[in-house]
Design a protein around this motif. Structure first.
Motif, PDB file in Angstrom:
ATOM      1  N   UNK A   1       0.839  -1.216   0.000  1.00  0.00           N
ATOM      2  CA  UNK A   1       0.000   0.000   0.000  1.00  0.00           C
ATOM      3  C   UNK A   1       0.866   1.256   0.000  1.00  0.00           C
ATOM      4  N   UNK A   2       0.322   2.356  -0.480  1.00  0.00           N
ATOM      5  CA  UNK A   2       1.028   3.635  -0.402  1.00  0.00           C
ATOM      6  C   UNK A   2       0.291   4.558   0.572  1.00  0.00           C
ATOM      7  N   UNK A   3       0.795   5.761   0.708  1.00  0.00           N
ATOM      8  CA  UNK A   3       0.246   6.698   1.697  1.00  0.00           C
ATOM      9  C   UNK A   3      -1.274   6.900   1.529  1.00  0.00           C
ATOM     10  N   UNK A   4      -1.728   6.912   0.294  1.00  0.00           N
ATOM     11  CA  UNK A   4      -3.172   7.146   0.064  1.00  0.00           C
ATOM     12  C   UNK A   4      -4.011   6.025   0.681  1.00  0.00           C
ATOM     13  N   UNK A   5      -3.561   4.768   0.508  1.00  0.00           N
ATOM     14  CA  UNK A   5      -4.288   3.645   1.120  1.00  0.00           C
ATOM     15  C   UNK A   5      -4.275   3.784   2.652  1.00  0.00           C
ATOM     16  N   UNK A   6      -3.115   4.155   3.200  1.00  0.00           N
ATOM     17  CA  UNK A   6      -3.003   4.251   4.669  1.00  0.00           C
ATOM     18  C   UNK A   6      -3.877   5.381   5.228  1.00  0.00           C
ATOM     19  N   UNK A   7      -3.942   6.495   4.513  1.00  0.00           N
ATOM     20  CA  UNK A   7      -4.785   7.602   5.013  1.00  0.00           C
ATOM     21  C   UNK A   7      -6.259   7.163   5.012  1.00  0.00           C
ATOM     22  N   UNK A   8      -6.674   6.454   3.971  1.00  0.00           N
ATOM     23  CA  UNK A   8      -8.086   6.006   3.934  1.00  0.00           C
ATOM     24  C   UNK A   8      -8.378   5.065   5.099  1.00  0.00           C
ATOM     25  N   UNK A   9      -7.416   4.217   5.420  1.00  0.00           N
ATOM     26  CA  UNK A   9      -7.625   3.302   6.544  1.00  0.00           C
ATOM     27  C   UNK A   9      -7.727   4.095   7.850  1.00  0.00           C
ATOM     28  N   UNK A  10      -6.876   5.103   7.983  1.00  0.00           N
ATOM     29  CA  UNK A  10      -6.868   5.920   9.215  1.00  0.00           C
ATOM     30  C   UNK A  10      -8.178   6.713   9.355  1.00  0.00           C
ATOM     31  N   UNK A  11      -8.645   7.296   8.261  1.00  0.00           N
ATOM     32  CA  UNK A  11      -9.857   8.123   8.404  1.00  0.00           C
ATOM     33  C   UNK A  11     -11.117   7.254   8.557  1.00  0.00           C
ATOM     34  N   UNK A  12     -11.018   5.988   8.142  1.00  0.00           N
ATOM     35  CA  UNK A  12     -12.136   5.079   8.446  1.00  0.00           C
ATOM     36  C   UNK A  12     -12.174   4.815   9.960  1.00  0.00           C
ATOM     37  N   UNK A  13     -10.975   4.576  10.526  1.00  0.00           N
ATOM     38  CA  UNK A  13     -10.885   4.330  11.982  1.00  0.00           C
ATOM     39  C   UNK A  13     -11.417   5.514  12.765  1.00  0.00           C
ATOM     40  N   UNK A  14     -11.166   6.719  12.249  1.00  0.00           N
ATOM     41  CA  UNK A  14     -11.623   7.939  12.932  1.00  0.00           C
ATOM     42  C   UNK A  14     -13.110   8.192  12.704  1.00  0.00           C
ATOM     43  N   UNK A  15     -13.751   7.369  11.911  1.00  0.00           N
ATOM     44  CA  UNK A  15     -15.186   7.514  11.649  1.00  0.00           C
ATOM     45  C   UNK A  15     -15.512   8.616  10.644  1.00  0.00           C
ATOM     46  N   UNK A  16     -14.499   9.052   9.894  1.00  0.00           N
ATOM     47  CA  UNK A  16     -14.721  10.153   8.937  1.00  0.00           C
ATOM     48  C   UNK A  16     -15.300   9.638   7.624  1.00  0.00           C
ATOM     49  N   UNK A  17     -14.899   8.439   7.232  1.00  0.00           N
ATOM     50  CA  UNK A  17     -15.556   7.797   6.084  1.00  0.00           C
ATOM     51  C   UNK A  17     -16.199   6.484   6.554  1.00  0.00           C
ATOM     52  N   UNK A  18     -17.275   6.095   5.860  1.00  0.00           N
ATOM     53  CA  UNK A  18     -17.992   4.878   6.278  1.00  0.00           C
ATOM     54  C   UNK A  18     -17.381   3.630   5.655  1.00  0.00           C
TER      55      UNK A  18
END
Ligand code: NAD
Length: 247
Positions: free
Chosen positions: A82-99
């Motif tokens: 994965x690259x940074x974009x994949x990791x950011x999406x995973x992080x913002x899912x954990x934060x409840x920002x994306x479903x």
């Protein structure tokens, strides 16, 4: 509007949304070294027509050719990270920002990065199945059989032809697409990342939401409908937007 203001507008839309889903395409994985289909100069389309090579027409009519050419392309996507974009999406899912994430990709990189709710609407390169008895097999077994020139690879149980569980051009959409459709219907914001939005029926999804953000290196047929269009690399755009949301 310059990129800085576009990032700000995107961050505001995301913060004010009740439910946000993300739709990704091959462009999010180019920074992991996997070529997409349609980037000028580097896309796979430069050398061949994927709608032919990765089609049910070739799988059923010329299975040997499918396994020599199309299968190799699928197999080559499996070792990327994965690259940074994949990791950011995973992080913002954990934060409840994306479903969750709806992906057209078959490279498993969202899951490798830690994303939990991932709808793989074009299948995956983890498994295969027998066209006769439905037996599930690992993708590794397909690779082993192909390496031993067992073309096409056959089911150890019934002798039927095995295929990868990837949605090929000509295949029906899997159940994951129905679930993804429902998620998008319930969302007020969709963020498209790294997709040319020309492959149907996935490209119907951006038409179903009130608010739309498109992050893509080149133009798409839905740019006219989007509230924000960011023509930057996925990782750069997401890093900036995520920093603004956090600040
Ligand atoms: P596509 O190739 O049609 O479009 C990719 C888009 O991403 C292009 O418009 C390109 O300009 C943009 N792009 C490339 N690199 C980018 C980056 N770093 N940041 C932002 N944008 C970038 O891909 P698609 O729309 O996903 O449709 C093609 C089909 O090909 C899909 O069905 C997909 O399953 C399959 N595919 C998957 C993979 C993979 O799993 N990684 C790779 C190739 C093709």
């Amino acid at each position: 509007m310059d990129s800085k203001n576009l990032f700000k507008k995107a961050a505001e839309l995301i913060k004010s949304s009740q439910k946000t889903m993300v739709l990704t395409g091959a462009g999010i994985s180019t920074e992991s070294g996997i070529p997409d289909f349609r980037s000028p100069g580097t896309g796979l389309w430069e050398n061949m027509d994927p709608t032919e090579v990765l089609s049910t027409k070739v799988l059923f009519n010329s299975p040997e050719e499918f396994y020599r050419v199309g299968f190799k392309i699928l197999s080559s996507m499996r070792n990327a990270e994965p690259n940074e974009a994949h990791y950011i999406l995973s992080e913002i899912e954990k934060e409840g920002i994306i479903a969750g994430v709806i992906t057209q990709n078959i490279d498993n990189l969202h899951q490798k990065a830690g994303s939990k709710k991932v709808y793989e609407v074009h299948g995956n390169t983890r498994e295969g199945s027998c066209l006769r008895c439905g037996e599930k097999v690992s993708f590794e077994l397909l690779e082993e059989k192909v390496a031993k020139e067992e073309l096409p690879p056959r089911c150890d149980r019934c002798g039927g032809m095995l295929r990868p569980d990837v949605v090929l051009f000509g295949d029906p959409m899997p159940h994951a697409f129905d679930l993804a459709l429902k998620e998008v219907q319930e969302s007020d914001l969709l963020i498209v990342i790294g997709s040319s939005l020309v492959v149907a029926p996935v490209n119907f999804l951006p038409g179903m939401v009130d608010r739309l953000i498109i992050i893509n290196a080149t133009e798409t047929p839905y740019d006219y409908k989007a509230d924000v269009v960011i023509r930057e690399k996925a990782s750069y755009a997401l890093r900036n937007i995520w920093n603004l949301i956090k600040s």
